[in-house]
Write a protein that holds these residues in place. Structure first.
Motif, short mmCIF file in Angstrom:
data_model
loop_
_atom_site.label_atom_id
_atom_site.label_comp_id
_atom_site.label_asym_id
_atom_site.label_seq_id
_atom_site.Cartn_x
_atom_site.Cartn_y
_atom_site.Cartn_z
N VAL A 44 -46.94 13.12 50.60
CA VAL A 44 -46.39 11.96 50.27
C VAL A 44 -45.59 11.45 50.33
O VAL A 44 -44.46 12.02 49.60
CB VAL A 44 -46.89 12.34 48.56
CG1 VAL A 44 -47.16 11.09 47.65
CG2 VAL A 44 -48.67 12.99 48.69
N LYS A 45 -45.16 11.02 51.30
CA LYS A 45 -43.88 10.14 51.57
C LYS A 45 -43.05 9.40 50.06
O LYS A 45 -41.85 10.16 50.04
CB LYS A 45 -44.00 9.73 52.94
CG LYS A 45 -42.51 9.01 53.21
CD LYS A 45 -42.55 7.86 54.54
CE LYS A 45 -41.05 7.71 55.27
NZ LYS A 45 -40.38 6.51 56.57
N ASP A 46 -43.73 8.83 49.08
CA ASP A 46 -43.72 7.50 48.71
C ASP A 46 -44.49 8.12 47.56
O ASP A 46 -45.60 7.73 47.71
CB ASP A 46 -42.99 6.76 48.66
CG ASP A 46 -42.11 6.00 50.13
OD1 ASP A 46 -40.79 7.02 49.83
OD2 ASP A 46 -42.35 6.11 51.17
N GLY A 47 -44.03 7.54 46.33
CA GLY A 47 -44.59 7.23 45.35
C GLY A 47 -45.74 8.69 45.11
O GLY A 47 -47.05 8.35 44.76
N LEU A 48 -45.38 9.80 45.28
CA LEU A 48 -45.41 11.26 44.56
C LEU A 48 -45.78 11.19 43.21
O LEU A 48 -47.29 11.62 42.20
CB LEU A 48 -44.61 12.11 44.44
CG LEU A 48 -45.33 13.61 44.45
CD1 LEU A 48 -47.00 13.86 45.24
CD2 LEU A 48 -43.97 14.85 44.47
N LEU A 49 -44.95 10.08 42.14
CA LEU A 49 -44.92 10.31 40.43
C LEU A 49 -46.52 9.50 39.93
O LEU A 49 -47.50 9.96 39.37
CB LEU A 49 -43.92 9.54 39.95
CG LEU A 49 -44.56 9.22 38.38
CD1 LEU A 49 -45.20 10.62 37.96
CD2 LEU A 49 -42.68 9.04 37.67
N GLU A 50 -46.73 8.21 41.04
CA GLU A 50 -47.92 7.26 41.13
C GLU A 50 -48.80 7.61 41.74
O GLU A 50 -50.22 7.85 40.62
CB GLU A 50 -47.56 6.08 41.73
CG GLU A 50 -46.18 5.40 40.98
CD GLU A 50 -44.58 5.59 41.67
OE1 GLU A 50 -45.02 6.65 42.51
OE2 GLU A 50 -43.65 5.43 40.57
N ARG A 51 -49.15 8.68 42.55
CA ARG A 51 -50.39 9.07 42.83
C ARG A 51 -51.24 10.10 41.97
O ARG A 51 -51.57 9.67 41.52
CB ARG A 51 -50.73 9.77 44.10
CG ARG A 51 -51.42 10.51 44.92
CD ARG A 51 -51.17 11.06 46.49
NE ARG A 51 -52.12 10.90 46.38
CZ ARG A 51 -52.77 11.34 47.58
NH1 ARG A 51 -51.98 11.49 48.69
NH2 ARG A 51 -54.00 12.61 48.05
N VAL A 52 -49.89 11.28 41.08
CA VAL A 52 -50.45 11.59 40.10
C VAL A 52 -50.88 11.61 38.95
O VAL A 52 -52.14 12.00 38.59
CB VAL A 52 -49.59 13.55 39.98
CG1 VAL A 52 -50.35 14.18 39.35
CG2 VAL A 52 -49.06 13.91 41.32
N ASP A 68 -34.38 16.20 46.56
CA ASP A 68 -33.45 16.00 45.57
C ASP A 68 -33.85 15.88 44.32
O ASP A 68 -35.27 16.16 43.26
CB ASP A 68 -33.53 14.62 46.03
CG ASP A 68 -32.28 13.34 44.45
OD1 ASP A 68 -30.57 13.54 44.20
OD2 ASP A 68 -33.00 12.93 43.95
N ILE A 69 -33.05 16.69 43.11
CA ILE A 69 -32.98 16.52 41.68
C ILE A 69 -33.74 15.70 40.96
O ILE A 69 -34.49 15.67 39.67
CB ILE A 69 -31.90 17.47 40.97
CG1 ILE A 69 -32.66 17.94 39.72
CG2 ILE A 69 -30.88 16.25 40.98
CD1 ILE A 69 -32.97 18.60 39.13
N GLY A 70 -32.81 14.78 41.11
CA GLY A 70 -33.26 13.31 40.36
C GLY A 70 -35.16 13.26 40.56
O GLY A 70 -35.41 12.98 40.08
N ASN A 71 -36.23 13.57 41.94
CA ASN A 71 -36.80 12.79 42.36
C ASN A 71 -37.91 14.37 41.24
O ASN A 71 -38.42 13.68 41.07
CB ASN A 71 -37.50 13.62 43.41
CG ASN A 71 -36.95 12.16 44.63
OD1 ASN A 71 -36.80 10.92 44.59
ND2 ASN A 71 -36.20 12.20 45.82
#
Length: 326
Positions: A44-52, A68-71
């Motif tokens: 999942v290149k982008d939008g992992l949070l949104e997908r889950v 990255d700790i922020g992600n």
């Protein structure tokens, strides 16, 4: 690869990852060979949070892996992770590199270092030194808005405060030999090209460059530089970012998820991180790639990663305020 449904057989675990699959596939293959648990990987290149979040309680995700700790903290704050308790994880990972409640764990380290022209007579640097006028026109760096750099700037804010960090950014901008753009390996390229003398970049790229095919561009760039691990004046430690993982909130294969994470901090897996990706193992005592070992001992900045992540937004705002990328 097809994901297992919620009623999956016990020998599967579903991994959602923002990391390029080829970088971690050797570890996943070794895990399967050792445990007979198949890993179903979704990149999942982008939008992992949104997908889950969208998948909700029906999500097949068991493990969420990011760089990255922020992600990683975005996933926790977004409510899509769950806490696990593991004495294996706690023993392998230093306390400031994991969540005390068990929502996230560091799996490998990426130290942000100085690339220095190999013939330059200099043996130590602080991060603060990059703003010193002695380096005017001699510094190269990628975009200040890249997560690697916003994390470093956030750490400077946490150590030195907003005003001092803004002044540091202005000093760095004044010292740039070319615009803040490109990638980390471009820093080495431009040192070879005489555009700059020093730059900020990740250490693991040097492993890739110096282990590249002799005569290739990457090899020549790597041979043009030496690595110095800068430190913060306040702590005497070097800034690291991480790759890490959490267990998904609705993980249908909870035991297998925990099993995978525990394997990834085993001696075997940590050795693979070090040898295949040139990353720094999070577990002490694991042999390093020879190129990485040549950089000397890594003394990690002891500032908790969540304290750094709290300053990411301000770091990004300061980059724009001073026009670092302009």
């Amino acid at each position: 690869m097809m994901l297992a449904a919620s009623g999956a057989m016990a020998a599967e675990v579903n991994l959602y990852t923002t990391r390029e699959p080829k970088l971690i596939q050797p570890l996943l293959d070794a895990f399967t060979q050792k445990t007979d648990v198949r890993v179903n990987t979704v990149f999942v290149k982008d939008g992992l949070l949104e997908r889950v979040r969208t998948e909700g309680a029906q999500s097949p995700a068991d493990v969420l892996m990011t760089v990255d700790i922020g992600n990683l903290l975005d996933l926790v704050d977004g409510g899509v992770t769950q806490a696990i308790q593991s004495s294996t994880m706690d023993a392998a990972i230093p306390a400031h590199l994991r969540d005390p409640e068990g929502h996230w764990y560091t799996l490998s380290l990426r130290d942000r270092v100085a690339y220095v022209a190999k013939d330059l007579d200099i043996k130590s640097l602080t991060y603060e030194d990059f703003a010193d006028p002695r380096w005017k026109g001699k510094v190269c760096i990628r975009s200040g808005q890249h997560p690697y750099n916003t994390a470093l700037i956030a750490a400077l804010i946490a150590h030195n405060g907003e005003a001092a960090t803004e002044a540091w950014l202005r000093g760095v901008k004044a010292n740039l030999g070319r615009p803040a753009t490109g990638g980390d390996r471009d820093v080495a390229r431009d040192i070879l090209g005489g555009i700059c003398d020093i730059g900020i970049a990740n250490a693991y790229y040097v492993g890739r460059m110096k282990n590249a095919e002799p005569g290739s561009d990457n090899y020549r760039w790597g041979e043009a530089i030496k690595v110095i691990r800068p430190t913060f004046k306040a702590s005497g430690g070097t800034h690291v970012n991480i790759s890490g993982a959490s267990v998904a909130q609705h993980a249908p294969n909870l035991e297998q998820a925990k099993q995978l994470l525990e394997y990834l901090v085993s001696d075997e897996a940590q050795q693979l991180y070090a040898q295949a990706n040139y990353e720094y193992p999070v577990k002490a005592g694991v042999a390093l790639d020879p190129v990485v070992a040549s950089f000397g001992t890594l003394e990690i900045d002891p500032l908790p990663l969540d304290k750094i992540a709290q300053q990411r937004k301000l770091a990004s705002e300061l980059v724009d305020k001073v026009g670092l990328n302009q």
